[in-house]
Design a protein around this motif. Structure first.
Motif, short mmCIF file in Angstrom:
data_model
loop_
_atom_site.label_atom_id
_atom_site.label_comp_id
_atom_site.label_asym_id
_atom_site.label_seq_id
_atom_site.Cartn_x
_atom_site.Cartn_y
_atom_site.Cartn_z
N VAL A 579 -40.63 -49.88 92.84
CA VAL A 579 -40.67 -48.91 91.75
C VAL A 579 -41.28 -49.63 90.55
N ALA A 580 -42.35 -49.10 90.00
CA ALA A 580 -42.98 -49.65 88.80
C ALA A 580 -42.76 -48.66 87.66
N LEU A 581 -41.98 -49.05 86.65
CA LEU A 581 -41.71 -48.22 85.49
C LEU A 581 -42.71 -48.57 84.39
N VAL A 582 -43.55 -47.62 84.03
CA VAL A 582 -44.55 -47.86 82.97
C VAL A 582 -43.83 -47.75 81.63
N SER A 583 -43.58 -48.89 81.00
CA SER A 583 -42.82 -48.94 79.77
C SER A 583 -43.70 -49.47 78.64
N SER A 584 -43.08 -49.85 77.53
CA SER A 584 -43.83 -50.21 76.33
C SER A 584 -43.17 -51.38 75.62
N ILE A 585 -43.98 -52.16 74.87
CA ILE A 585 -43.42 -53.23 74.05
C ILE A 585 -42.56 -52.68 72.93
N ALA A 586 -42.63 -51.36 72.68
CA ALA A 586 -41.71 -50.78 71.70
C ALA A 586 -40.26 -50.94 72.13
N GLY A 587 -40.02 -51.16 73.44
CA GLY A 587 -38.67 -51.41 73.92
C GLY A 587 -38.34 -52.88 74.05
N TYR A 605 -34.27 -48.73 77.55
CA TYR A 605 -33.44 -48.35 78.70
C TYR A 605 -34.19 -48.67 80.00
N GLN A 606 -35.48 -48.37 80.05
CA GLN A 606 -36.25 -48.67 81.26
C GLN A 606 -36.22 -50.16 81.59
N LEU A 607 -36.44 -51.00 80.58
CA LEU A 607 -36.46 -52.44 80.82
C LEU A 607 -35.10 -52.93 81.31
N ALA A 608 -34.02 -52.40 80.72
CA ALA A 608 -32.69 -52.81 81.15
C ALA A 608 -32.38 -52.29 82.54
N LEU A 609 -32.84 -51.09 82.86
CA LEU A 609 -32.62 -50.54 84.20
C LEU A 609 -33.27 -51.43 85.25
N ALA A 610 -34.47 -51.93 84.97
CA ALA A 610 -35.13 -52.83 85.91
C ALA A 610 -34.38 -54.15 86.03
N GLU A 611 -33.84 -54.65 84.93
CA GLU A 611 -33.08 -55.90 84.98
C GLU A 611 -31.79 -55.72 85.79
N ALA A 612 -31.22 -54.51 85.74
CA ALA A 612 -29.94 -54.26 86.43
C ALA A 612 -30.11 -53.98 87.91
N THR A 619 -37.81 -53.21 95.10
CA THR A 619 -37.99 -54.01 93.89
C THR A 619 -38.33 -53.10 92.73
N VAL A 620 -37.53 -53.16 91.66
CA VAL A 620 -37.75 -52.33 90.47
C VAL A 620 -38.28 -53.23 89.36
N THR A 621 -39.45 -52.90 88.85
CA THR A 621 -40.09 -53.67 87.78
C THR A 621 -40.47 -52.72 86.66
N ALA A 622 -40.14 -53.07 85.43
CA ALA A 622 -40.58 -52.31 84.25
C ALA A 622 -41.63 -53.13 83.53
N HIS A 623 -42.81 -52.55 83.34
CA HIS A 623 -43.91 -53.22 82.65
C HIS A 623 -43.92 -52.77 81.20
N ALA A 624 -43.64 -53.67 80.27
CA ALA A 624 -43.68 -53.36 78.84
C ALA A 624 -45.09 -53.60 78.34
N GLY A 661 -40.16 -57.70 89.70
CA GLY A 661 -38.76 -57.40 89.51
C GLY A 661 -38.30 -57.67 88.09
N GLY A 662 -37.44 -56.79 87.56
CA GLY A 662 -36.94 -56.95 86.20
C GLY A 662 -37.95 -56.46 85.17
N GLY A 663 -37.76 -56.88 83.95
CA GLY A 663 -38.67 -56.50 82.87
C GLY A 663 -39.77 -57.51 82.68
N VAL A 664 -41.01 -57.05 82.63
CA VAL A 664 -42.17 -57.91 82.41
C VAL A 664 -42.87 -57.42 81.15
N VAL A 665 -43.04 -58.31 80.19
CA VAL A 665 -43.64 -57.96 78.91
C VAL A 665 -45.06 -58.50 78.85
#
Length: 855
Positions: A579-587, A605-612, A619-624, A661-665
């Motif tokens: 799962v790739a969550l398209v997120s933002s550096i605003a988070g 929330y997206q970044l924390a959800l990927a960390e959890a 594999t859940v990854t949030a891209h900031a 996996g997790g949050g990637v900035v």
């Protein structure tokens, strides 16, 4: 040009012998290794080519031709001369007059003096202030110019209203008489003088001192970016599919951009510092916790505010909640955060305490509460917007209450203006977050049997990622979104279908049942779900947290909070690989969320959800992401200027970190000057419209720098003075400065660091973040509600003061009345603060998890 003037070609530096591979003797060219005469040849002007060769391959060439030989001119008979001095301020006029005086004093020739007058009068731009002098010779003019410089002759502001009273083009009487009359008109601000008609016949533009620019520093500083990426690439303008290098995401086509992840490192415990004399309100989920925290703060010298009494600082301690999979309810938190920011005074200190909000180690990740992490980060974004000093603490619920209280008090005492930090304590050890390089994830072949699901795949960002999947080998892609398919979307899908099976279904990802139905429809045709790219999202117009109710913020939160939870559950239930969550550096960066605090909440929330996420096969990854240059939603220029990424970089980073996996900035780098700034991407179903330009804002838009959400919402409340139709307030320069003007001036000094006086506000270059800061400062200092569009439309500070509520003479509400608790000014001689509502009573239900419903 100097060679033209001196009739000499200078030797080339550092040349001892010509290049042996160039046969100069067989050409008309040679290397000038000594001075070469370059005389004029009758009938053939001299020409020269200037060439510049850049390291990057750019070649620039300019051909210059000498000017024609000036024709002889007749001497100018003795006459009166008139000189205008024009600049943007009175001080600049006087400085320029002093510079002019030095040149005119050296002119003892009437022809040269006439040229100098001609240059000053028609060779310089007319600006807002002017003066003029007259005299028979250069030295006489110099004496008068020094009188202007010394303040003995007046300088006037140009008054356009006097243009109708322009003098006749050929006044009667001798020149020395009407020249003096024209100089007097200019010194009274008359703009209608025909200066070109005053030049002596045959006058030419000659050298004269240039404008005396003011020496001031006008950097609007921001927090320094954590890192800067070094790679750059051009972003294609087409939304058509772009080729990829391989069919596996493990083989990027270009150098990957810098990617970071957050790790927590042990640091030294806080020692020293003092809270002496600071009045602080303590709010906790229970009275016992309030008591022990208050005692620890008192030991640091703080004064504990009684219920309803004013305070200049706030400590909030949320209750530790048991792990749960229930849907988070952030509405109560949001509304109470709005209350906090509205009541805290300027430069307030805030310590916000959560539990299970920081993944310090692997054990913490299993217990991480994404809602708690989102709350902690949102407080930091709100503090960045309102210039509070803040520390977001995550404490170990297993530590004794007294231990946690001492940790809170130590962090509070150490908090200084401008600090915006996060801290965690585990078993008595203090941890701080740091960004470290993120290692790329394992290679992920995209061409397996099954299908890939992309939410929001018809938005600006979603289309690029869909095309990237297809050209990376994906054979089947299901796209969902809330918007109907328009002709542009049909054309996009048609471009993809020769390469893969692609279909679109309308679906709101925040509706779990609707998402499951869409997945079932795709699965019945294409088999199992391989992975999910979650691009759905939207953003509200740029504006202050205090004016954004949850009904508006919920539209931004729903696709990223409920939507992210739904796609993650779906992927796990169906055994998808990623799962790739398209997120933002605003988070991830608090200052990037200023003016968009609801957007910061959703992305945090997206970044924390990927960390959890657990260690299962999904594999859940949030891209900031930072700003995608030229693509996606429009962002504030000051953030996009330091955090931007090209399309090629983004696609390469997406490929390399699809399964990290997790949050990637992705911090990005400075945006290219040629590209318009756009927001940290979250693609909605339709490409976002461009906001009105700052120079001509829509009169009802509250400080727009970002597109409106897909679902339109009510406009921000407008004060009565702003709601009047076409009637413009009288120019405030006509009225004596009153308390409202003083309020506006103090707000500008607070934000900009200086008083702009009567300088036109459009000339200050205010960006959207500064407009929000100014609006917040006026509201904070004046206790009134201000529509940001008033700041955008105002011509000067006085004009803005005339537009504000109560400008007709009513005093603005006393700061302590509007502040609720806390007085914004420490003036001990002022009136006693009015009683304030008990903030503890407002916040306490919020801090007990499970009791937020109904707020």
């Amino acid at each position: 040009m100097l060679a033209f003037e001196r009739e000499l070609i200078p030797p080339t530096l550092h040349v001892n012998r010509p290049n042996d591979h160039i046969r100069f003797e067989e050409s008309p060219f040679f290397v000038a290794d000594q001075v070469v005469a370059w005389p004029r040849v009758a009938g053939s002007p001299r020409r020269g080519a200037v060439s510049a060769f850049g390291m990057g391959g750019v070649n620039a060439h300019v051909i210059l031709e000498e000017p024609p030989v000036a024709a002889p001119r007749q001497p100018v008979p003795p006459r009166s001369h008139l000189v205008r001095v024009s600049a943007a301020s009175e001080e600049a006029v006087r400085r320029l007059a002093a510079a002019y005086a030095e040149v005119f004093a050296a002119s003892d020739d009437d022809r040269r003096t006439a040229d100098l007058c001609h240059t000053a009068n028609v060779g310089r731009s007319p600006l807002g202030y002017q003066s003029a002098v007259t005299g028979p010779t250069g030295p006489a003019l110099a004496e008068q110019l020094r009188a202007v410089a010394d303040g003995h002759l007046p300088v006037a502001r140009v008054d356009a209203a006097l243009a109708a009273a322009a003098p006749p083009a050929t006044p009667d009487g001798p020149p020395d008489v009407w020249h003096e009359a024209l100089a007097d008109l200019a010194r009274r601000g008359h703009p209608g003088i025909d200066w070109a008609a005053l030049s002596a016949p045959g006058s030419r533009i000659v050298a004269l001192p240039t404008y005396p620019f003011a020496r001031g520093h006008y950097w609007h500083t921001r927090s320094a970016p954590a890192t800067v990426a070094t790679t750059t690439a051009a972003a294609p303008s087409s939304t058509a599919p772009q080729p990829a290098a391989s069919a596996s995401t493990g083989a990027p086509a270009a150098t990957a951009p810098e990617a970071l992840c957050t790790r927590w490192r042990a640091t030294e415990p806080r020692t020293g510092g003092s809270a002496y004399g600071v009045t602080v309100r303590v709010v906790a989920a229970d009275r016992a916790t309030e008591g022990v925290v208050s005692a620890a703060l008192s030991a640091q010298g703080a004064d504990i505010a009684a219920p309803g009494a004013p305070a200049r600082a706030l400590v909030v301690v949320a209750a530790a909640a048991a792990p749960t999979d229930a849907e988070p309810d952030l509405s109560g938190f949001w509304e109470q955060l709005r209350e906090v920011t509205a009541t805290l005074p300027a430069q307030a200190r805030v310590v916000w305490v959560e539990h299970r909000s920081a993944p310090v180690d692997k054990a913490d990740r299993a217990l991480l509460d994404p809602a708690a992490a989102a709350r902690a980060f949102t407080v930091r974004a709100a503090a960045a917007e309102h210039r509070f000093a803040v520390a977001a603490l995550d404490l170990d619920a297993g530590d004794p209450a007294e231990t946690r209280a001492r940790q809170i008090a130590a962090e509070f005492a150490a908090l200084r203006p401008g600090v915006n930090t996060a801290v965690a304590y585990r078993r008595g050890i203090r941890y701080a977050p740091e960004q470290v390089p993120a290692r790329p994830g394992p290679a992920t072949p995209l061409d397996g049997d099954g299908y890939h699901l992309v939410t929001g795949g018809l938005g600006a960002i979603g289309r690029r990622l869909v095309a990237h999947l297809v050209h990376g080998g994906a054979r089947r892609v299901g796209i969902v979104g809330r918007s109907p398919v328009d002709p542009g979307a049909e054309a996009f899908l048609a471009q993809l279908r020769p390469h893969a099976e692609v279909d679109y279904l309308r679906c709101d990802v925040a509706d779990a049942a609707a998402l499951a139905d869409a997945a079932a429809s795709f699965g019945s045709r294409w088999g199992r779900l391989l992975g999910v790219v979650h691009c759905s999202g939207g953003v509200n117009p740029f504006g202050s947290l205090r004016r954004r109710p949850w009904s508006e913020a919920a539209r931004v939160a729903a696709p990223k909070v409920a939507g992210s939870r739904n796609v993650t559950r779906l992927a796990r239930a169906q055994g998808a690989g990623y799962v790739a969550l398209v997120s933002s550096i605003a988070g991830a960066l608090p200052y990037a969320g200023r003016g968009l605090v609801d957007y910061a909440l959703a992305n945090a929330y997206q970044l924390a959800l990927a960390e959890a996420a657990g260690d299962d096969d999904t594999t859940v990854t949030a891209h900031a992401w930072p700003n995608w240059v030229g693509i996606g939603m429009e962002a504030d220029e000051s953030v996009a200027a330091g955090h931007s990424i090209t399309l090629d970089q983004a696609l390469t980073g997406f490929t390399a970190h699809l399964r990290t996996g997790g949050g990637v900035v992705f911090p990005g780098a400075a945006a290219p000057d040629s590209a318009p700034p756009t927001a940290p991407p979250t693609a909605s179903a339709q490409p976002a419209p461009t906001a009105p330009a700052m120079a001509a804002p829509a009169p009802t838009a509250p400080a727009p720098t970002a597109p409106a959400p897909t679902a339109p919402g009510p406009a921000a409340p407008r004060p009565a003075s702003a709601a009047r139709p076409a009637a413009e307030p009288a120019p405030a320069t006509a009225a004596a400065p009153g308390p409202t003007y003083t309020l506006v001036r103090d707000a500008f000094v607070d934000v900009l660091g200086e008083d702009p006086g009567d300088c036109p506000l459009p000339d200050l270059g205010l960006d959207s973040l500064v407009i929000v800061d100014l609006t917040n400062a006026i509201e904070r200092l004046g206790g009134i509600t201000v529509d940001p569009s008033l700041v955008m439309r105002a011509r000067t500070m006085a004009d803005l003061a005339a537009r504000l509520p109560g400008a007709a003479g009513a005093q603005p509400a006393a700061p302590q009345e509007a502040a609720g608790f806390g007085t914004p000014t420490p003036d001990a001689d002022g009136p006693a603060p009015a009683p304030a509502p008990d903030l503890g009573a407002l916040l306490r239900p919020l801090l007990v998890h499970g009791q937020q419903q109904g707020h």
